[in-house]
Design a protein around this motif. Sequence first.
Motif, mmCIF file in Angstrom:
data_model
loop_
_atom_site.group_PDB
_atom_site.id
_atom_site.type_symbol
_atom_site.label_atom_id
_atom_site.label_comp_id
_atom_site.label_asym_id
_atom_site.label_seq_id
_atom_site.Cartn_x
_atom_site.Cartn_y
_atom_site.Cartn_z
ATOM 1 N N GLU A 1 9.899 -5.688 0.787
ATOM 2 C CA GLU A 1 9.997 -5.409 -0.668
ATOM 3 C C GLU A 1 9.256 -6.177 -1.483
ATOM 4 O O GLU A 1 8.398 -5.659 -2.327
ATOM 5 N N MET A 2 8.661 -7.291 -1.020
ATOM 6 C CA MET A 2 7.881 -7.872 -1.769
ATOM 7 C C MET A 2 6.614 -7.326 -1.607
ATOM 8 O O MET A 2 5.662 -7.125 -2.663
ATOM 9 N N LEU A 3 6.011 -6.631 -0.566
ATOM 10 C CA LEU A 3 4.707 -6.223 -0.358
ATOM 11 C C LEU A 3 4.508 -5.046 -1.194
ATOM 12 O O LEU A 3 3.616 -4.455 -1.583
ATOM 13 N N ASN A 4 5.781 -4.069 -1.007
ATOM 14 C CA ASN A 4 5.701 -2.777 -1.522
ATOM 15 C C ASN A 4 5.730 -3.202 -3.045
ATOM 16 O O ASN A 4 4.936 -2.281 -3.921
ATOM 17 N N ALA A 5 6.239 -4.345 -3.697
ATOM 18 C CA ALA A 5 6.102 -4.605 -5.326
ATOM 19 C C ALA A 5 4.676 -4.696 -5.709
ATOM 20 O O ALA A 5 4.261 -4.247 -6.851
ATOM 21 N N LYS A 6 3.809 -5.092 -4.655
ATOM 22 C CA LYS A 6 2.500 -5.475 -4.950
ATOM 23 C C LYS A 6 1.529 -4.107 -4.673
ATOM 24 O O LYS A 6 0.286 -4.377 -4.606
ATOM 25 N N GLY A 7 2.331 -3.147 -3.878
ATOM 26 C CA GLY A 7 1.493 -2.044 -3.347
ATOM 27 C C GLY A 7 0.536 -2.347 -2.385
ATOM 28 O O GLY A 7 -0.632 -1.621 -2.270
#
Length: 363
Positions: A143-149
Amino acid sequence: MFDLSLDQLLPPMPDDTSLVTFTIKVNRLRLPDTVRVQSIRITKAANRIPLASLTIIDGDVAEQEFEISDTNLLCPGNPIEISVGYHHQEQLVFKGIIVRHAVKIRDGRTFLDIECKDEAVKLTVARRNKYFFGQKDSEIMEEMLNAKGLAHEVQTTQAKHLEMVQYSATDWDFIVTRAEANAMLVVADNGTLRIKKPDFQQDAKINLVFGSSIFELEAEMDARDQYPSAKVFAWDSKELELREAEASDDGVSGGLLDTGAFGEALSAVGSAVSAIGGALGLDLLGAPPNTDFTHTLGLENFPSQHPGNLSGKETEAWAEAQFTKSKLAKLRGTVKFQGTSEAIIPGDSIELRGVGQRHEGKV
């Protein structure tokens, strides 16, 4: 003495290594030949952001200018790619963004110093506070990595938390902490973040032999980092009793009320740790020299305790993580060898040969 073929003595190399070449692309465009690059240094390590440093000759005292610095070519924020090889047969070794741009004047010499970081550097700046509910650590990290693309590959973890709190921590520090709690390493490589457990059973990518391919070597063993097992203690508030989990070469035990397939998987990890120990000569009974230092300091186990109500899966994962760190610390050091056609990144395995029974084998 041992009998090795030429392929075993030397790592994979092109036929002609007489000319080292490199290509630097900024904003997908090749750096002009008029830009004189003096040196390139790239550093990659597990649980660290990859770094590339460029030293470029720039500055004209007569004209009172820094021509390259005055352009937007190497401006912070620009994407950059670095490929290296022999005779223009190159492979990508670094991909990231420029984060620092500095001019320096020393001893009459003028140059431009450019520092680049992997895109994962975006996770390291701001401290954040956030709650997560009903998620596994792997789901939280994704979730955190997806938020940063950011591109990523995250190994699935087992324990699901009723709640997990990120308090005044950067996303990077929080991800590394949760990965460590699950015996995993965080490796950033050319724009992709890979989070998984170290593979102790993988084949060595290259062989490095004393006398033919090793230029420099420093290797050491330290008994202070070795212990027979790792033991975790937590309080079971429902049963009002102490919950324990222990990890050793035999696997992980305790902590779970029903181990099932997960317990079998953890046992397999313990076997993998034991297998790499055997490759290093750690478990060869009766074979000199002795390399088992787990009882040197008279320690029965390495204890860790938590006053909270950790689940069985959490305590087992923590015990495994502590024991895995001990095994990874069994042999530590650095080795220098000529650049090869085989890309080596953190998490890969190489094999050392001819450096003594204590230190040779897969590392």
